[in-house]
Design a protein around this motif. Structure first.
Motif, PDB file in Angstrom:
ATOM      1  N   ASP A  43       7.958   2.814   7.900  1.00 37.77           N
ATOM      2  CA  ASP A  43       7.352   1.856   6.943  1.00 37.77           C
ATOM      3  C   ASP A  43       5.712   1.817   7.210  1.00 37.77           C
ATOM      4  O   ASP A  43       5.420   1.214   8.576  1.00 37.77           O
ATOM      5  N   VAL A  45       1.662   0.591   5.844  1.00 31.60           N
ATOM      6  CA  VAL A  45       0.650  -0.133   4.810  1.00 31.60           C
ATOM      7  C   VAL A  45      -0.633   0.419   4.780  1.00 31.60           C
ATOM      8  O   VAL A  45      -1.084   0.438   5.937  1.00 31.60           O
ATOM      9  N   SER A  47      -4.304   0.145   3.166  1.00 28.41           N
ATOM     10  CA  SER A  47      -5.149  -0.691   2.289  1.00 28.41           C
ATOM     11  C   SER A  47      -6.435  -0.047   1.816  1.00 28.41           C
ATOM     12  O   SER A  47      -7.083   0.545   2.859  1.00 28.41           O
ATOM     13  N   PRO A  52      -3.585  -3.226  -0.922  1.00 26.21           N
ATOM     14  CA  PRO A  52      -2.654  -2.585   0.086  1.00 26.21           C
ATOM     15  C   PRO A  52      -1.446  -1.816  -0.794  1.00 26.21           C
ATOM     16  O   PRO A  52      -1.066  -2.582  -1.892  1.00 26.21           O
ATOM     17  N   GLN A  53      -1.064  -0.733  -0.303  1.00 28.46           N
ATOM     18  CA  GLN A  53       0.014   0.197  -0.822  1.00 28.46           C
ATOM     19  C   GLN A  53       1.059   0.380   0.245  1.00 28.46           C
ATOM     20  O   GLN A  53       0.615   0.541   1.565  1.00 28.46           O
ATOM     21  N   LYS A  54       2.264  -0.100  -0.040  1.00 29.09           N
ATOM     22  CA  LYS A  54       3.461   0.157   0.730  1.00 29.09           C
ATOM     23  C   LYS A  54       3.994   1.651   0.757  1.00 29.09           C
ATOM     24  O   LYS A  54       4.302   1.952  -0.222  1.00 29.09           O
ATOM     25  N   CYS A  55       4.155   2.244   1.952  1.00 30.07           N
ATOM     26  CA  CYS A  55       4.728   3.631   2.149  1.00 30.07           C
ATOM     27  C   CYS A  55       5.828   3.694   2.813  1.00 30.07           C
ATOM     28  O   CYS A  55       5.972   2.839   3.693  1.00 30.07           O
ATOM     29  N   SER A  56       6.824   4.533   2.421  1.00 30.79           N
ATOM     30  CA  SER A  56       7.804   4.915   3.589  1.00 30.79           C
ATOM     31  C   SER A  56       7.964   6.370   3.566  1.00 30.79           C
ATOM     32  O   SER A  56       7.844   7.160   2.579  1.00 30.79           O
ATOM     33  N   CYS A  69       5.907   5.636  -2.303  1.00 31.80           N
ATOM     34  CA  CYS A  69       4.743   4.861  -2.218  1.00 31.80           C
ATOM     35  C   CYS A  69       4.655   3.795  -3.548  1.00 31.80           C
ATOM     36  O   CYS A  69       5.105   4.221  -4.570  1.00 31.80           O
ATOM     37  N   SER A  70       4.170   2.711  -3.036  1.00 27.41           N
ATOM     38  CA  SER A  70       3.990   1.694  -4.396  1.00 27.41           C
ATOM     39  C   SER A  70       2.861   2.164  -5.307  1.00 27.41           C
ATOM     40  O   SER A  70       2.766   1.607  -6.374  1.00 27.41           O
ATOM     41  N   HIS A  82      -1.872   8.124   0.184  1.00 24.58           N
ATOM     42  CA  HIS A  82      -1.591   7.175   1.156  1.00 24.58           C
ATOM     43  C   HIS A  82      -0.796   7.732   2.093  1.00 24.58           C
ATOM     44  O   HIS A  82      -0.876   7.448   3.245  1.00 24.58           O
TER      45      HIS A  82
END
Length: 235
Positions: A43, A45, A47, A52-56, A69-70, A82
Protein backbone atom coordinates in the motif's frame (compact mmCIF):
# COMPACT_ATOMS: atom_id res chain seq x y z
CA UNK A 1 15.55 -8.44 0.95
CA UNK A 2 15.26 -6.21 -2.11
CA UNK A 3 12.66 -6.13 -4.86
CA UNK A 4 13.86 -6.28 -8.44
CA UNK A 5 10.80 -5.47 -10.50
CA UNK A 6 11.30 -4.56 -14.16
CA UNK A 7 10.09 -1.00 -14.73
CA UNK A 8 8.82 -2.07 -18.15
CA UNK A 9 5.86 -3.49 -16.29
CA UNK A 10 4.50 0.06 -16.87
CA UNK A 11 3.65 -0.58 -20.51
CA UNK A 12 2.76 2.97 -21.50
CA UNK A 13 5.94 4.89 -22.38
CA UNK A 14 4.26 8.14 -21.38
CA UNK A 15 3.24 6.74 -17.97
CA UNK A 16 6.74 5.31 -17.46
CA UNK A 17 8.29 8.72 -18.17
CA UNK A 18 5.88 10.31 -15.69
CA UNK A 19 6.76 7.61 -13.13
CA UNK A 20 10.44 8.45 -13.45
CA UNK A 21 9.69 12.15 -12.84
CA UNK A 22 7.56 11.33 -9.79
CA UNK A 23 10.39 9.16 -8.48
CA UNK A 24 13.01 11.82 -9.19
CA UNK A 25 11.07 14.47 -7.26
CA UNK A 26 10.41 12.07 -4.37
CA UNK A 27 6.63 12.15 -4.73
CA UNK A 28 6.22 8.71 -3.10
CA UNK A 29 5.26 9.73 0.42
CA UNK A 30 4.76 6.35 2.11
CA UNK A 31 4.95 2.60 1.48
CA UNK A 32 3.62 -0.21 3.67
CA UNK A 33 4.66 -3.80 2.83
CA UNK A 34 3.09 -6.97 4.24
CA UNK A 35 3.33 -10.62 3.16
CA UNK A 36 0.89 -13.50 2.94
CA UNK A 37 2.98 -16.61 2.28
CA UNK A 38 4.83 -15.81 -0.98
CA UNK A 39 2.69 -12.82 -2.02
CA UNK A 40 3.76 -9.33 -0.99
CA UNK A 41 1.08 -6.69 -0.65
CA UNK A 42 2.08 -3.04 -0.97
CA UNK A 43 0.00 0.00 0.00
CA UNK A 44 1.45 3.36 -0.97
CA UNK A 45 0.61 7.06 -1.21
CA UNK A 46 1.97 9.20 -4.04
CA UNK A 47 1.38 12.94 -3.74
CA UNK A 48 1.83 15.36 -6.65
CA UNK A 49 1.14 19.07 -6.06
CA UNK A 50 -0.62 18.16 -2.79
CA UNK A 51 -2.97 15.73 -4.55
CA UNK A 52 -2.40 12.35 -2.87
CA UNK A 53 -3.25 9.12 -4.71
CA UNK A 54 -3.59 5.73 -2.99
CA UNK A 55 -1.91 2.83 -4.72
CA UNK A 56 -1.76 -0.92 -4.05
CA UNK A 57 0.22 -3.77 -5.57
CA UNK A 58 0.42 -7.54 -5.14
CA UNK A 59 3.82 -9.00 -6.04
CA UNK A 60 4.95 -12.60 -6.36
CA UNK A 61 8.45 -13.60 -7.43
CA UNK A 62 9.16 -9.97 -8.49
CA UNK A 63 6.15 -10.08 -10.78
CA UNK A 64 3.16 -7.76 -10.37
CA UNK A 65 0.04 -9.92 -10.22
CA UNK A 66 -2.47 -7.13 -9.45
CA UNK A 67 -2.47 -3.37 -9.06
CA UNK A 68 -4.82 -0.47 -8.26
CA UNK A 69 -4.62 3.33 -8.08
CA UNK A 70 -7.20 5.96 -7.21
CA UNK A 71 -6.23 8.13 -10.17
CA UNK A 72 -8.10 8.01 -13.55
CA UNK A 73 -4.94 7.23 -15.58
CA UNK A 74 -4.58 3.64 -14.39
CA UNK A 75 -6.20 0.85 -16.43
CA UNK A 76 -5.81 -2.78 -17.47
CA UNK A 77 -3.54 -1.90 -20.40
CA UNK A 78 -0.92 -0.09 -18.32
CA UNK A 79 -0.11 1.06 -14.82
CA UNK A 80 -0.20 4.78 -14.18
CA UNK A 81 2.78 6.96 -13.30
CA UNK A 82 1.93 6.76 -9.58
CA UNK A 83 2.27 2.97 -9.51
CA UNK A 84 5.42 3.16 -11.64
CA UNK A 85 6.98 5.56 -9.12
CA UNK A 86 6.11 3.14 -6.28
CA UNK A 87 7.87 0.29 -8.13
CA UNK A 88 10.98 2.42 -8.73
CA UNK A 89 11.07 3.33 -5.02
CA UNK A 90 10.49 -0.30 -3.95
CA UNK A 91 13.51 -1.41 -5.97
CA UNK A 92 15.67 1.01 -3.94
CA UNK A 93 14.55 -0.08 -0.49
CA UNK A 94 16.29 -2.60 1.74
CA UNK A 95 13.58 -4.53 3.60
CA UNK A 96 14.86 -6.23 6.73
CA UNK A 97 11.61 -7.27 8.37
CA UNK A 98 7.88 -7.36 7.74
CA UNK A 99 5.64 -5.52 8.04
CA UNK A 100 7.82 -2.79 6.58
CA UNK A 101 7.11 0.95 6.49
CA UNK A 102 8.76 3.68 4.47
CA UNK A 103 8.19 7.39 5.05
CA UNK A 104 9.59 10.05 2.72
CA UNK A 105 11.96 12.62 4.21
CA UNK A 106 10.26 15.13 1.95
CA UNK A 107 6.97 14.73 3.85
CA UNK A 108 8.76 15.23 7.15
CA UNK A 109 10.48 18.33 5.80
CA UNK A 110 7.17 19.74 4.60
CA UNK A 111 5.70 19.17 8.06
CA UNK A 112 8.70 20.87 9.67
CA UNK A 113 8.42 23.83 7.28
CA UNK A 114 4.71 24.18 8.02
CA UNK A 115 5.40 23.93 11.74
CA UNK A 116 8.03 26.67 11.45
CA UNK A 117 5.64 28.82 9.39
CA UNK A 118 3.00 28.42 12.07
CA UNK A 119 5.56 29.38 14.72
CA UNK A 120 6.54 32.50 12.75
CA UNK A 121 2.89 33.46 12.23
CA UNK A 122 2.28 33.07 15.97
CA UNK A 123 5.33 35.24 16.76
CA UNK A 124 4.04 37.92 14.37
CA UNK A 125 0.61 37.80 16.04
CA UNK A 126 2.21 38.12 19.49
CA UNK A 127 4.36 41.06 18.32
CA UNK A 128 1.25 42.77 16.93
CA UNK A 129 -0.67 42.14 20.16
CA UNK A 130 2.27 43.47 22.21
CA UNK A 131 2.46 46.59 20.02
CA UNK A 132 -1.27 47.21 20.37
CA UNK A 133 -1.04 46.69 24.13
CA UNK A 134 1.85 49.15 24.38
CA UNK A 135 -0.04 51.74 22.36
CA UNK A 136 -3.13 51.26 24.53
CA UNK A 137 -1.06 51.58 27.72
CA UNK A 138 0.64 54.75 26.39
CA UNK A 139 -2.71 56.25 25.41
CA UNK A 140 -4.28 55.49 28.79
CA UNK A 141 -1.19 56.85 30.56
CA UNK A 142 -1.29 60.07 28.56
CA UNK A 143 -5.03 60.45 29.15
CA UNK A 144 -4.57 59.79 32.85
CA UNK A 145 -1.82 62.39 33.12
CA UNK A 146 -3.97 64.95 31.30
CA UNK A 147 -6.96 64.26 33.54
CA UNK A 148 -4.70 64.42 36.60
CA UNK A 149 -3.28 67.80 35.62
CA UNK A 150 -6.79 69.09 34.94
CA UNK A 151 -8.03 67.92 38.32
CA UNK A 152 -5.04 69.38 40.20
CA UNK A 153 -5.02 72.73 38.45
CA UNK A 154 -8.30 74.42 39.38
CA UNK A 155 -7.09 77.98 38.74
CA UNK A 156 -8.76 79.82 35.85
CA UNK A 157 -6.67 82.12 33.69
CA UNK A 158 -7.57 85.37 32.05
CA UNK A 159 -6.81 86.81 28.60
CA UNK A 160 -6.11 90.53 28.44
CA UNK A 161 -6.57 92.17 25.03
CA UNK A 162 -4.38 95.07 23.96
CA UNK A 163 -5.43 97.16 20.96
CA UNK A 164 -2.99 99.67 19.44
CA UNK A 165 -2.05 101.32 16.19
CA UNK A 166 0.93 100.20 14.16
CA UNK A 167 1.17 102.76 11.40
CA UNK A 168 -2.14 102.52 9.52
CA UNK A 169 -2.98 99.10 11.01
CA UNK A 170 -4.98 98.29 14.11
CA UNK A 171 -3.19 95.54 16.01
CA UNK A 172 -4.89 93.27 18.57
CA UNK A 173 -2.57 91.38 20.94
CA UNK A 174 -3.26 89.24 23.96
CA UNK A 175 -1.56 88.52 27.23
CA UNK A 176 -2.32 85.40 29.25
CA UNK A 177 -2.17 84.89 32.98
CA UNK A 178 -3.38 86.44 36.19
CA UNK A 179 -0.75 88.08 38.40
CA UNK A 180 2.07 87.28 35.98
CA UNK A 181 1.09 87.78 32.33
CA UNK A 182 2.79 86.53 29.16
CA UNK A 183 2.31 87.63 25.55
CA UNK A 184 0.58 85.17 23.21
CA UNK A 185 2.94 84.97 20.26
CA UNK A 186 0.78 82.81 17.98
CA UNK A 187 -3.00 82.76 18.33
CA UNK A 188 -3.44 79.80 15.92
CA UNK A 189 -1.06 77.66 18.01
CA UNK A 190 -2.85 78.79 21.17
CA UNK A 191 -6.26 77.65 19.81
CA UNK A 192 -4.75 74.33 18.67
CA UNK A 193 -3.38 73.71 22.18
CA UNK A 194 -6.87 74.25 23.60
CA UNK A 195 -8.40 71.83 21.09
CA UNK A 196 -5.78 69.17 21.91
CA UNK A 197 -5.78 69.92 25.67
CA UNK A 198 -2.00 70.29 25.61
CA UNK A 199 0.15 71.19 28.58
CA UNK A 200 2.23 74.30 27.84
CA UNK A 201 4.74 76.34 29.80
CA UNK A 202 5.01 80.11 29.18
CA UNK A 203 7.61 80.85 31.81
CA UNK A 204 8.71 79.93 35.29
CA UNK A 205 5.45 81.16 36.80
CA UNK A 206 2.87 79.81 34.32
CA UNK A 207 2.29 76.25 33.13
CA UNK A 208 -1.07 74.52 32.72
CA UNK A 209 -3.18 72.23 30.56
CA UNK A 210 -4.97 74.29 27.92
CA UNK A 211 -8.60 73.32 28.36
CA UNK A 212 -11.61 75.60 28.15
CA UNK A 213 -12.17 74.78 31.84
CA UNK A 214 -8.84 76.52 32.57
CA UNK A 215 -10.09 79.97 31.48
CA UNK A 216 -12.38 82.58 32.97
CA UNK A 217 -15.72 83.41 31.35
CA UNK A 218 -14.31 86.64 29.93
CA UNK A 219 -11.31 84.75 28.52
CA UNK A 220 -13.65 82.23 26.86
CA UNK A 221 -15.35 85.08 25.03
CA UNK A 222 -11.97 86.22 23.73
CA UNK A 223 -11.16 82.63 22.68
CA UNK A 224 -14.45 82.48 20.77
CA UNK A 225 -13.47 85.73 19.02
CA UNK A 226 -10.06 84.24 18.12
CA UNK A 227 -11.70 81.15 16.60
CA UNK A 228 -14.02 83.27 14.44
CA UNK A 229 -11.13 85.46 13.32
CA UNK A 230 -9.12 82.39 12.28
CA UNK A 231 -12.07 81.07 10.27
CA UNK A 232 -12.43 84.42 8.50
CA UNK A 233 -8.68 84.50 7.75
CA UNK A 234 -8.73 80.99 6.24
CA UNK A 235 -11.77 81.75 4.10
Amino acid sequence: MKFNINSNVVKSKNNLEIARKYHHYDNVESIHVTANEDVYHIDAVVSVFNHPQKCSLDIKDNQVISYECSCPFNDQDSMCGHLGAVILKLNELEINELPFDYQSDKLQKIKEIEKENQRQRRKAQLRQMASMSTQLIDFNKSQYQTDLRLSINQEKYDLTPDVHLNGDEIVLEYKIGNEKKYVLKNIADFIEKIQNQENHKYGKALEFVHSEKSFTDDALKQIDLMKKALIIRRS
